[in-house]
Write an enzyme that holds these catalytic residues in place. Structure first.
Site, PDB file in Angstrom:
ATOM      1  N   ASP A   1     -55.501  67.339 -61.915  1.00 61.77           N
ATOM      2  CA  ASP A   1     -56.778  67.368 -62.679  1.00 61.77           C
ATOM      3  C   ASP A   1     -57.452  65.994 -62.395  1.00 61.77           C
ATOM      4  OD1 ASP A   1     -55.670  69.564 -63.911  1.00 61.77           O
ATOM      5  OD2 ASP A   1     -55.385  69.002 -65.650  1.00 61.77           O
TER       6      ASP A   1
ATOM      7  N   SER B   1     -59.921  71.783 -67.489  1.00 62.19           N
ATOM      8  CA  SER B   1     -59.687  70.135 -67.503  1.00 62.19           C
ATOM      9  C   SER B   1     -60.510  69.399 -68.131  1.00 62.19           C
ATOM     10  CB  SER B   1     -59.418  70.015 -65.976  1.00 62.19           C
ATOM     11  OG  SER B   1     -58.874  68.450 -65.952  1.00 62.19           O
TER      12      SER B   1
ATOM     13  N   GLY C   1     -60.588  73.417 -74.069  1.00 62.09           N
ATOM     14  CA  GLY C   1     -59.708  74.418 -74.373  1.00 62.09           C
ATOM     15  C   GLY C   1     -59.561  75.480 -73.488  1.00 62.09           C
TER      16      GLY C   1
ATOM     17  N   ARG D   1     -62.530  71.260 -63.318  1.00 64.96           N
ATOM     18  CA  ARG D   1     -61.895  71.831 -62.230  1.00 64.96           C
ATOM     19  C   ARG D   1     -61.418  73.246 -62.651  1.00 64.96           C
ATOM     20  NH1 ARG D   1     -58.067  73.459 -64.332  1.00 64.96           N
ATOM     21  NH2 ARG D   1     -56.271  72.336 -64.741  1.00 64.96           N
TER      22      ARG D   1
ATOM     23  N   ASP E   1     -47.973  70.645 -59.994  1.00 68.70           N
ATOM     24  CA  ASP E   1     -48.250  69.186 -59.696  1.00 68.70           C
ATOM     25  C   ASP E   1     -47.349  68.228 -60.408  1.00 68.70           C
ATOM     26  OD1 ASP E   1     -49.083  69.926 -62.585  1.00 68.70           O
ATOM     27  OD2 ASP E   1     -51.056  68.757 -62.577  1.00 68.70           O
TER      28      ASP E   1
ATOM     29  N   GLU F   1     -50.034  76.942 -59.789  1.00 65.25           N
ATOM     30  CA  GLU F   1     -50.089  76.504 -61.178  1.00 65.25           C
ATOM     31  C   GLU F   1     -48.715  76.032 -61.554  1.00 65.25           C
ATOM     32  OE1 GLU F   1     -52.858  75.769 -63.140  1.00 65.25           O
ATOM     33  OE2 GLU F   1     -53.452  77.696 -62.355  1.00 65.25           O
ATOM     34  N   HIS F   2     -48.808  74.965 -62.424  1.00 68.14           N
ATOM     35  CA  HIS F   2     -47.687  73.952 -62.955  1.00 68.14           C
ATOM     36  C   HIS F   2     -46.669  73.541 -61.783  1.00 68.14           C
ATOM     37  CE1 HIS F   2     -48.099  74.980 -67.359  1.00 68.14           C
ATOM     38  NE2 HIS F   2     -48.637  75.953 -66.786  1.00 68.14           N
TER      39      HIS F   2
ATOM     40  N   GLY G   1     -58.975  75.312 -70.198  1.00 75.23           N
ATOM     41  CA  GLY G   1     -58.086  75.246 -68.815  1.00 75.23           C
ATOM     42  C   GLY G   1     -58.767  74.761 -67.632  1.00 75.23           C
TER      43      GLY G   1
END
Length: 416
Positions: free
Chosen positions: A188, A141, A137, A38, A47, A44-45, A139
């Site tokens: 995610d 997911s 790695g 995804r 959830d 961002e940050h 970002g």
């Protein structure tokens, strides 16, 4: 100059996985399933703060193929070259529900084992092979794609399907939170399970509900740029942000920062109740929640200039208040902003490396790619992202095998 990397068609990736399975296990797979990575467009940050997020599922997927092996053993192989070694793991069925995470290699196996432990059903012995084009790695997911693909594979293998898609996502999240030890939110796994073609999802991470947000523009696309800086979400920095947010919520006497207002934070700061670092973390969360809600409305209404402005504001907040960007991500956003036709750009994912996502006119994509490739201090990789479907089973009754069987029958009949 490089072109955006082409996504491998699911059918082609499945064919490669089936061929590799047959080569490794000397038999043909009978079951296959996939789940997408995804990209989070904004939010961002949030959830793990019970906020709102706006991701979309990618055409890049992880596929698990396999079959029951009529034994009491589970054998799994991954073809991912970026995974730690060894590339295979094996363990007995009786221990599945009693599985515990281990620091012993391979680490990738913990994501699979955690999913097995949280699967709602009995698990037989089986052989499986994992193949993916979701970059690790970056970002995007890859871990959730692996968990959800594994869970969907188990549903097909056992014919025991989870009744609730939300529960399926929660089970996969538990694999990462409770087994791997990564304190992730629900986003995610949720988008990997429930992604829709042609739309992003506005997810309320408190109620675990989602609203489809159509992406209507045919003249604009989202360009993902991989910084080629590898981040590890399990690092102390990510866990520190989770802890800082919890501390801020406690000081403000709120269940989560979702419940706080900007006025709450400013008043607490004036009274000296929040250390500067904690104050800035909380300010990011509260302002990002508002940006995300506004962005969803702008996207659905086709107000892309407004959406792009909110993307830039999000990145600034992540850079200055939440401090999860890095020099390479900041460089990529700056370079993208210098190109005509770009409406907005921001880092996406956990941060400290990984990818940016840029909203750009379709006919200007190559200009962005060329400009960044010329100026960026590293070697980037580009993907054009289209909103795609979530997890699903795949048919492996491929035309190659079907027609191969018919051809063999014709040959045998002609010689008989």
């Amino acid at each position: 100059m490089p072109d955006p990397k082409r996504t491998i068609p699911v059918e082609k990736l499945l064919e490669q996985g089936c061929d590799a399975f047959e080569n490794e296990f000397k038999t043909k797979p009978e079951v296959a399933a996939c789940a997408p990575g995804r990209v989070n467009l904004i939010g961002e940050h949030l959830d793990y703060n019970d906020g709102f997020v706006l991701p979309m599922a990618l055409p890049m997927v992880t596929i698990v193929v396999g079959r029951k092996n009529n034994s009491k053993t589970i054998r799994i192989i991954t073809l991912e070259s970026d995974s730690d070694k060894p590339s295979r793991t094996e363990f007995p069925i009786p221990s599945v529900k009693a599985l515990e995470p281990t620091d012993d290699p391979p680490k990738w196996a913990n994501y699979v084992k955690g999913t097995l432990k949280n699967f709602e059903g009995d698990i037989p012995g089986f052989d499986a092979l994992i193949i993916s084009d979701v970059p690790m790695g970056g970002g995007l997911s890859s871990s959730a794609a692996l968990e959800v693909a594994t869970y969907t594979f188990l549903e097909e293998l056992t014919k025991q399907r989870t009744k609730s898609l939300v529960q399926k996502a929660l089970s996969c999240q538990a694999a990462e939170r409770n087994f791997v030890g990564m304190p992730c939110g629900i986003m995610d796994q949720f988008i990997s399970v429930m992604g829709n073609e042609g739309a992003a999802l506005l997810i309320d991470c408190r109620t675990n509900t989602a609203q489809s947000v159509p992406i209507r523009s045919k003249e604009h696309v989202f360009l993902i740029t991989n910084s080629n800086v590898r981040h590890e979400l399990g690092s102390s920095e990510f866990a520190a942000r989770v802890k800082q947010c919890a501390e801020a919520a406690q000081v403000l006497n709120k269940k989560k920062l979702r419940d706080a207002t900007l006025n709450d934070i400013e008043e607490a700061n004036k009274k000296g109740l929040l250390q500067d670092e904690i104050y800035r973390r909380a300010r990011h969360v509260v302002t990002e929640i508002e940006r995300t809600k506004k962005a969803a409305k702008a996207l659905e209404a086709g107000h892309l200039e407004d959406f792009g402005r909110l993307m830039y504001e999000s990145h600034k907040s992540l850079r200055e208040d939440y401090e999860v960007t890095c020099s390479e991500l900041n460089e990529l956003v700056q370079l993208a902003s210098e190109v005509e036709g770009v409406l907005g750009s921001r880092m996406t994912g956990g941060g400290f490396g990984g990818c940016t996502v840029t909203l750009v006119a379709k006919d200007k994509v190559h200009n962005v790619v060329n400009h960044i490739s010329d100026k960026y201090s590293r070697t980037p990789i580009f993907y054009v992202a289209t909103p795609s479907a979530g997890a699903r089973s795949l048919s492996i009754a491929s035309w190659r095998w079907s027609w191969g069987w018919i051809w063999n029958w014709i040959l045998n009949w002609s010689w008989s």
